[in-house]
Scaffold this motif. Structure first.
Motif, PDB file in Angstrom:
ATOM      1  N   GLY A  26       2.489   1.976  -3.206  1.00 15.13           N
ATOM      2  CA  GLY A  26       1.297   2.347  -4.295  1.00 15.13           C
ATOM      3  C   GLY A  26       1.184   3.883  -3.978  1.00 15.13           C
ATOM      4  N   SER A  83       0.927  -1.242   0.078  1.00 16.85           N
ATOM      5  CA  SER A  83       0.080  -0.076  -0.142  1.00 16.85           C
ATOM      6  C   SER A  83       0.795   1.316   0.119  1.00 16.85           C
ATOM      7  CB  SER A  83      -0.959   0.052   1.133  1.00 16.85           C
ATOM      8  OG  SER A  83      -1.980  -0.953   1.207  1.00 16.85           O
ATOM      9  N   GLN A  88      -3.360  -0.065  -8.303  1.00 14.30           N
ATOM     10  CA  GLN A  88      -3.072  -1.400  -8.433  1.00 14.30           C
ATOM     11  C   GLN A  88      -2.270  -1.723  -7.096  1.00 14.30           C
ATOM     12  OE1 GLN A  88      -1.511  -3.070 -11.866  1.00 14.30           O
ATOM     13  NE2 GLN A  88      -3.474  -2.804 -12.784  1.00 14.30           N
ATOM     14  N   LEU A  89      -1.243  -1.238  -6.575  1.00 18.44           N
ATOM     15  CA  LEU A  89      -0.380  -1.625  -5.656  1.00 18.44           C
ATOM     16  C   LEU A  89      -1.490  -1.228  -4.202  1.00 18.44           C
ATOM     17  CD1 LEU A  89       3.196  -0.627  -6.150  1.00 18.44           C
ATOM     18  CD2 LEU A  89       2.180  -2.933  -5.690  1.00 18.44           C
ATOM     19  N   SER A 118       3.749   5.950  -5.451  1.00 21.09           N
ATOM     20  CA  SER A 118       3.666   6.023  -6.831  1.00 21.09           C
ATOM     21  C   SER A 118       2.612   6.919  -7.392  1.00 21.09           C
ATOM     22  CB  SER A 118       3.416   4.437  -7.454  1.00 21.09           C
ATOM     23  OG  SER A 118       3.187   4.425  -8.765  1.00 21.09           O
ATOM     24  N   GLY A 153       0.044   2.789  -9.187  1.00 17.24           N
ATOM     25  CA  GLY A 153      -0.065   2.892  -7.665  1.00 17.24           C
ATOM     26  C   GLY A 153      -1.338   2.348  -7.280  1.00 17.24           C
TER      27      GLY A 153
END
Ligand code: UDP
Ligand code: MG
Length: 322
Positions: A243, A240, A285-286, A246, A283
Motif C-alpha cells: 500500500g 501495508s 486501502q491496502l 502504491s 494504496g
C-alpha cells in the motif's frame, strides 16, 4: 554442564502414530523392546501407539502385544491425522523422556537408542535429521527443501532442515508440549519454539518396511499450510508495504506529470488525475487492510494461547539467614 541426578531406571515412552499399519506395527513393537535391551537396566521402556482410526488389524495387533509387552494403545475414533495422533500419544506420555517416531521403520531404532544416550548425557531435545545421501524421492526432497526455506524466511521460529517428527524430548519439554492448547499443531515448529537447546543426530533415509505411505499430497500440503499459518503473520504485513509503495508511486507520478505539464505540455487531459487517484486510493486501502491485519494477527496470537515464555531453571542465592 549441570549434574543430572536420575533414579534408575529412567522411564522412556515411545509414541508411535499408526494409521493402517498392520504390516509393520507388531514387528516394530518387538524390535523396539529388543533393540533397547542394549541399554540394560538404564531404561524402562513403554511403547504408546496412537492408533489414528485404523480400519485394519492395527488395534488388534497392538492389543495382542500389550499382553506381553509394556504397551499402551490409545485408539482415536476416526482418522484425525498424524499431528493429532502424535498429540494424543504425547498427552498420554509421562516418562522421564519421550520419543516420537513413525511406525514403519523409516526412523531407525539405532538412532532412537543414540537419542537416549544423548539424553542420558544431558541433552533436553534430540532431533533426528534425514541424511540426504539416502534415497529420498526427488519430488519429496525438492518440496521439503522449498518448504523449510520458505518457513525459515517467514517465521521467527527457525526449523532445522530435514528434521521430521522424529525426536526425543525430555520430560520438561514434554510438559511444555502438553500445556499448549492450540489446535492447528505443527509439532516440529512447537519443539523449536520451546527454545531448548537442540542436539541433532543424522539418520539414513530408507524405504518403509511394508505397506504404503499414509501421507498423500493433500495431507502434506495441509501440513505445510498449517505450519506456515501457525508460525507466521508476516504475509499480512506485506499488505501495508504494498500500500505504501502504491501511494508513493502515485505521488511520484503526480510530480512527474506536473513537471511535464509545465515544461513540455503534451499530456492527455484527465489521464494523470485518474492514475494518481487509483494509485493513492488503492494504496490507502491496502495500508488500512494491513492495519486490520495487524489486529487480526494479534487476535490470532491470543487465540493460540501459547505461554509467553518457557523457564529453563531458576537459580536462587543462598543469602537467607538461618
Ligand atoms: N500416520 C497417522 N495418521 C495419518 C497419516 C499417517 O497416524 O493420517 C502415521 C503413519 O501410520 C506412520 C507415520 O504417521 O506411522 C508417518 O506416515 P507415513 O509413513 O505414511 O508418511 P511418510 O513417511 O510416507 O511421509
Ligand atoms: Mg513413512
Amino acid at each position: 554442564m549441570s549434574e543430572i541426578v536420575r533414579t534408575l531406571p529412567a522411564r522412556l515412552d515411545i509414541v508411535i502414530p499408526a494409521y493402517n499399519e498392520q504390516e509393520c506395527i507388531g514387528e516394530m513393537i518387538d524390535a523396539l523392546h529388543q533393540g533397547f535391551q542394549v541399554l540394560g537396566d538404564a531404561i524402562a521402556l513403554r511403547v504408546i501407539v496412537a492408533n489414528d482410526g485404523s480400519r485394519d488389524r492395527t488395534e488388534a495387533i497392538v492389543a495382542e502385544k500389550a499382553r506381553t509387552h509394556n504397551v499402551l494403545c490409545v485408539s482415536l475414533t476416526r482418522n484425525f491425522g498424524h499431528q493429532a495422533a502424535l498429540t494424543a500419544g504425547l498427552d498420554h506420555a509421562d516418562g522421564d523422556a519421550v520419543i516420537m517416531m513413525d511406525g514403519d521403520f523409516q526412523h531407525p531404532i539405532e538412532t532412537a537408542i543414540d537419542m537416549v544416550r544423548a539424553w542420558l548425557g544431558g541433552a533436553k531435545v534430540v532431533l533426528g535429521q534425514r541424511n540426504m545421501k539416502g534415497k529420498l524421492p526427488l519430488m519429496k526432497r525438492v518440496t521439503s527443501d522449498g518448504f523449510y526455506q520458505l518457513f525459515n524466511m517467514l517465521s521467527e521460529t527457525k526449523l532445522v532442515t530435514g528434521v521430521p517428527d522424529f525426536c526425543l524430548l525430555d520430560q520438561a519439554v514434554l510438559k511444555v508440549m502438553q500445556s499448549l492448547p492450540e489446535r492447528h499443531r505443527f509439532l516440529r515448529g512447537l519443539v523449536a519454539w520451546s527454545g531448548y537447546e537442540l542436539t541433532v543426530l543424522p539418520f539414513p533415509v530408507t524405504d518403509r518396511r511394508a505397506g504404503s505411505s499414509k501421507y498423500g499430497m493433500r495431507k502434506m500440503v495441509q501440513l505445510a499450510l498449517d505450519a506456515l499459518f501457525s508460525f507466521t503473520t508476516s504475509p499480512m504485513r506485506v499488505m501495508s508495504r504494498l500500500g505504501l509503495a502504491s501511494i508513493l508511486g502515485g505521488l511520484f507520478y503526480f510530480v512527474y506529470v506536473m513537471a511535464r505539464y509545465f515544461f513540455v505540455g503534451d499530456l492527455i487531459q484527465g489521464w494523470a488525475s485518474v492514475v494518481v487517484l487509483v494509485l493513492v486510493l488503492g494504496g490507502i486501502q491496502l495500508v488500512f487492510m494491513g492495519v486490520m491485519g495487524a489486529y487480526v494477527a494479534r487476535t490470532y496470537e491470543e487465540a493460540k494461547g501459547r505461554p509467553l515464555y518457557v523457564i529453563d531453571k531458576v537459580i536462587e542465592g543462598s543469602t537467607k539467614s538461618s
